[in-house]
Write a protein that holds these residues in place. Structure first.
Motif, short mmCIF file in Angstrom:
data_model
loop_
_atom_site.label_atom_id
_atom_site.label_comp_id
_atom_site.label_asym_id
_atom_site.label_seq_id
_atom_site.Cartn_x
_atom_site.Cartn_y
_atom_site.Cartn_z
N ILE A 1 0.83 -1.20 0.00
CA ILE A 1 0.00 0.00 0.00
C ILE A 1 0.87 1.26 0.00
N ILE A 2 1.91 1.25 0.83
CA ILE A 2 2.82 2.39 0.90
C ILE A 2 3.54 2.57 -0.43
N LEU A 3 3.95 1.48 -1.04
CA LEU A 3 4.62 1.55 -2.34
C LEU A 3 3.71 2.17 -3.39
N THR A 4 2.43 1.80 -3.38
CA THR A 4 1.47 2.38 -4.32
C THR A 4 1.36 3.89 -4.13
N PHE A 5 1.26 4.31 -2.88
CA PHE A 5 1.18 5.74 -2.58
C PHE A 5 2.44 6.48 -3.04
N VAL A 6 3.60 5.91 -2.72
CA VAL A 6 4.87 6.55 -3.09
C VAL A 6 5.03 6.60 -4.60
N LYS B 132 10.74 5.76 -17.55
CA LYS B 132 11.61 5.84 -16.38
C LYS B 132 10.81 5.56 -15.11
N TRP B 133 9.60 6.12 -15.04
CA TRP B 133 8.76 5.90 -13.86
C TRP B 133 8.36 4.43 -13.74
N VAL B 134 8.00 3.81 -14.89
CA VAL B 134 7.63 2.38 -14.87
C VAL B 134 8.82 1.54 -14.44
N PHE B 135 10.02 1.89 -14.92
CA PHE B 135 11.21 1.13 -14.57
C PHE B 135 11.52 1.26 -13.07
N LYS B 136 11.44 2.48 -12.56
CA LYS B 136 11.69 2.70 -11.13
C LYS B 136 10.67 1.96 -10.28
N THR B 137 9.43 1.95 -10.73
CA THR B 137 8.39 1.24 -9.98
C THR B 137 8.65 -0.27 -9.97
N MET B 138 9.08 -0.79 -11.12
CA MET B 138 9.40 -2.22 -11.18
C MET B 138 10.54 -2.57 -10.23
N ILE B 139 11.56 -1.70 -10.20
CA ILE B 139 12.68 -1.92 -9.29
C ILE B 139 12.19 -1.89 -7.84
N ALA B 140 11.30 -0.94 -7.54
CA ALA B 140 10.78 -0.83 -6.17
C ALA B 140 9.99 -2.08 -5.78
N ILE C 115 10.14 -5.62 10.10
CA ILE C 115 9.42 -4.50 9.50
C ILE C 115 10.09 -4.02 8.22
N GLY C 116 11.04 -4.81 7.72
CA GLY C 116 11.86 -4.43 6.57
C GLY C 116 11.12 -3.97 5.32
N PRO C 117 10.04 -4.63 4.87
CA PRO C 117 9.40 -4.23 3.61
C PRO C 117 8.89 -2.79 3.61
N ILE C 118 8.51 -2.24 4.75
CA ILE C 118 7.96 -0.88 4.77
C ILE C 118 8.99 0.17 4.39
N PRO C 119 10.17 0.24 5.03
CA PRO C 119 11.15 1.23 4.58
C PRO C 119 11.66 0.97 3.16
N ILE D 76 11.75 4.37 -4.00
CA ILE D 76 11.48 4.87 -5.34
C ILE D 76 11.53 6.39 -5.43
N ASN D 77 11.22 7.06 -4.34
CA ASN D 77 11.09 8.52 -4.35
C ASN D 77 12.26 9.18 -3.63
N LYS D 78 12.74 10.31 -4.21
CA LYS D 78 13.90 10.98 -3.65
C LYS D 78 13.61 11.53 -2.25
N GLU D 79 12.41 12.07 -2.04
CA GLU D 79 12.08 12.66 -0.75
C GLU D 79 11.84 11.61 0.33
N TRP D 80 11.32 10.47 -0.08
CA TRP D 80 11.01 9.41 0.88
C TRP D 80 12.13 8.39 1.04
N SER D 81 13.07 8.37 0.12
CA SER D 81 14.07 7.30 0.11
C SER D 81 15.00 7.33 1.32
N GLY D 82 15.04 8.48 2.03
CA GLY D 82 15.88 8.55 3.22
C GLY D 82 15.54 7.48 4.24
#
Length: 287
Positions: free
Chosen positions: A69-74, A99-107, A201-205, A210-216
């Motif tokens: 769910i978090i991945l979908t939002f991000v 590029k967005w599709v590729f990044k999403t696939m990687i995520a 809890i690893g899958p959540i972080p 995928i996102n620069k602001e959230w990737s921290g």
């Protein structure tokens, strides 16, 4: 005459009590220190299979759907940012969507393979620890029993007051060593429990990568994993230093100084073991 006999009996009683206290004083600590290399050299799966299976099941059945769910939002947030950056599609290239599709696939791959990534990190750190064990670890046991025979001979020349003082000191140091052995237990077992908590809890972080602001969040999580893994290496170094220090202790005639030096080194070991967690996180800049 009777008083002299009582004094001699009391003196022998004190000498036997001191010898008994010293002979088993460091047994508990020696046992705990000897177990450190084996404990920190284990992966989460090898340390306790029952806990490992429970944590893996929780991660895959409870946490993974939330991460989805978090991945979908991000991913949606990332797409909105791409659109805004290109002047609301007034100045847009088709490649940005690829590029967005590729990044999403990687995520998605990162999230679905989080458990394998985590275990890979600890397999790597376990290899480092096991390779270092042959270099760092030496005999860290404190053995005063070998000097007990000479010790009894030396104590016979002591006064009753001195023997009584040493007897009280041996009791106090022995009690302190038992407390310190519990501290060693808390550090080693506490680290493994922390590893299980972090991995659960690893899958959540990982879903935020995928996102620069959230990737921290995801980057800090990976740093924390490496910090926990390499904390084992720092623990091994602490034990290696401790082993070198205790081997330099000479019992000799200064029995009081020897037992207090042994206790001091053990206190130092416990202190440094407690510091390894914060030190590892500082080295990997993990919060």
């Amino acid at each position: 005459m009777i008083i002299d006999m009582i004094k001699e009996w009391f003196k022998e009683l004190l000498i036997d009590g001191i010898a008994s206290n010293l002979s088993g004083m460091f047994d508990t600590v020696n046992t705990k220190v000897g177990e450190i290399a084996g404990e920190v050299g284990m992966t989460p799966s090898g340390w306790n299979g029952g806990i490992f299976g429970m944590i893996q099941s929780l991660s895959e059945t409870v946490i993974l759907p939330i991460a989805g769910i978090i991945l979908t939002f991000v991913a949606c947030y990332e797409l909105i940012q791409i659109v805004i950056e290109k002047n609301s599609l007034h100045d847009v290239d088709t490649w940005i969507f690829f590029k967005w599709v590729f990044k999403t696939m990687i995520a998605v791959m990162l999230v679905t393979n989080t458990w394998n990534i985590i275990m890979g990190v600890f397999d790597l750190t376990q290899y480092v620890v096991n390779q270092s064990a042959g270099v760092i670890i030496s005999d860290a046991g404190i053995d005063i029993t070998s000097a007990i025979a000479n010790l009894e001979t030396t104590l016979e020349s002591w006064s009753i007051g001195s023997l009584l003082g040493l007897w009280f000191q041996s009791i106090f140091v022995g009690l302190t060593m038992k407390i310190l052995s519990v501290c060693i237990f808390l550090v080693i077992y506490g680290r493994m429990i922390e590893i299980y908590l972090v991995t659960s809890i690893g899958p959540i972080p990982m879903a935020t990568m995928i996102n620069k602001e959230w990737s921290g969040m995801g980057q800090n999580y990976l740093k924390s994993l490496f910090a926990l893994g390499f904390q084992a290496f720092l623990i091994m170094v602490c034990v290696g230093i401790y082993a070198v220090l205790v081997q330099t202790i000479a019992i000799g005639s200064d029995i009081t100084g020897a037992i207090w030096t042994c206790m001091g080194y053990t206190v130092l070991l416990c202190y440094t073991l407690f510091k390894t967690g914060s030190m590892a996180k500082s080295l990997f800049t993990a919060h």
